[in-house]
Design an enzyme around this catalytic site. Structure first.
Site, PDB file in Angstrom:
ATOM      1  CD  GLU A 109      -2.983  -1.212   2.186  1.00  0.00           C
ATOM      2  OE1 GLU A 109      -4.159  -0.886   1.988  1.00  0.00           O
ATOM      3  OE2 GLU A 109      -2.556  -1.602   3.299  1.00  0.00           O
ATOM      4  CD  GLU A 129      -3.404  -6.231   3.983  1.00  0.00           C
ATOM      5  OE1 GLU A 129      -2.648  -5.270   4.143  1.00  0.00           O
ATOM      6  OE2 GLU A 129      -3.442  -6.885   2.907  1.00  0.00           O
TER       7      GLU A 129
END
Length: 255
Positions: A109, A129
């Site tokens: 990210e 995740e």
């Protein structure tokens, strides 16, 4: 005591290195605070034109420090800037990710919050995740579909499986694919090419590309005009035209 983030200046380029190699450069609160400070300095200092972010010890970043999160409840989020001190508010100036090894979870990210990615052939990218009961909430799920086909973004997000650097380049995610150990060197070369251009023009071009994703057809040229006219009336615009006419290198003043 080891500094969590190292910052050095090379000409007009700021090189920022996440310096926690023993944990694959996982983001702690101290790292997030230092990255936020570096990004603020990049934007505030007129002598700096481009930023590069990389990781120490052969990896880019493994994301959030999960041990600190699990046992201490610490999230490396800075108010107003988000995860890692930059994911919600990247700098206005160009930022390049120089990726070696793993760029996963929050590390991916961070790379997606950058404007350009230079990656080693041995690098890997992923949003794992979902494998840990979490959601990639530092911008990855929103930025990734703008960088690659939505179906590929959906597959990465829902499976949590990583992709290779070669796949990332094939999907248009990576700008430069280089030999292992060369990511920072080639990022500096790319930064030098950007730095050769007028800084006001570069910053405005980034702003228009990013902002135009949410502009309607009816408003897009007016929105662009409000950004571009300031630059086109600048002293640097006149200098660029004069340098072209006189067949010489331009001398940019950033005004």
């Amino acid at each position: 005591m080891q500094e969590p983030v190292l910052v050095r200046i090379e000409g007009h380029v700021m090189v920022v290195t996440i310096n926690r190699p023993q944990v694959r450069n996982a983001i702690s609160l101290a790292v997030a605070q230092a990255l936020a400070a570096a990004m603020a300095e990049l934007d505030a200092n007129p002598a700096l034109h481009v930023g590069i972010i990389t990781g120490a010890g052969g990896n880019f970043c493994a994301g959030m420090d999960l041990k600190a999160f699990a046992f201490e409840g610490v999230e490396p989020v800075i108010e107003g800037r988000g995860f890692a001190g930059l994911c919600e508010a990247p700098p206005r100036k160009p930022l390049i990710a120089a990726v070696e090894g793993h760029a996963v979870a929050g590390g991916f990210e961070i790379a997606l919050a950058c404007d350009l990615i230079v990656a080693s052939r041995s690098a890997s990218f992923g949003l794992p995740e979902v494998k840990r009961g979490l959601v990639a909430s530092a911008g990855g799920l929103m930025r990734l579909p703008h960088r690659i086909h939505i179906g590929l973004a959906m597959e990465m997000a829902l499976t949590g499986d990583p992709i290779t650097a070669a796949q990332a380049q094939g999907w248009g995610l990576v700008n430069r694919l280089v030999e292992p150990g060369d990511a920072l060197r080639d990022a500096l070369t790319l930064a030098a090419r950007i730095d050769a251009n007028a800084p006001l023009s570069v910053a405005a071009s980034k702003r228009i590309i990013q902002g135009s994703r949410t502009w309607s057809d009816d408003e897009m040229f007016e929105r662009q005009r409000s950004v571009a006219q300031v630059v086109n009336k600048s002293a640097d615009a006149r200098e660029g035209a004069a340098a072209f006419a006189e067949k010489r290198a331009a001398v940019w003043q950033g005004r």
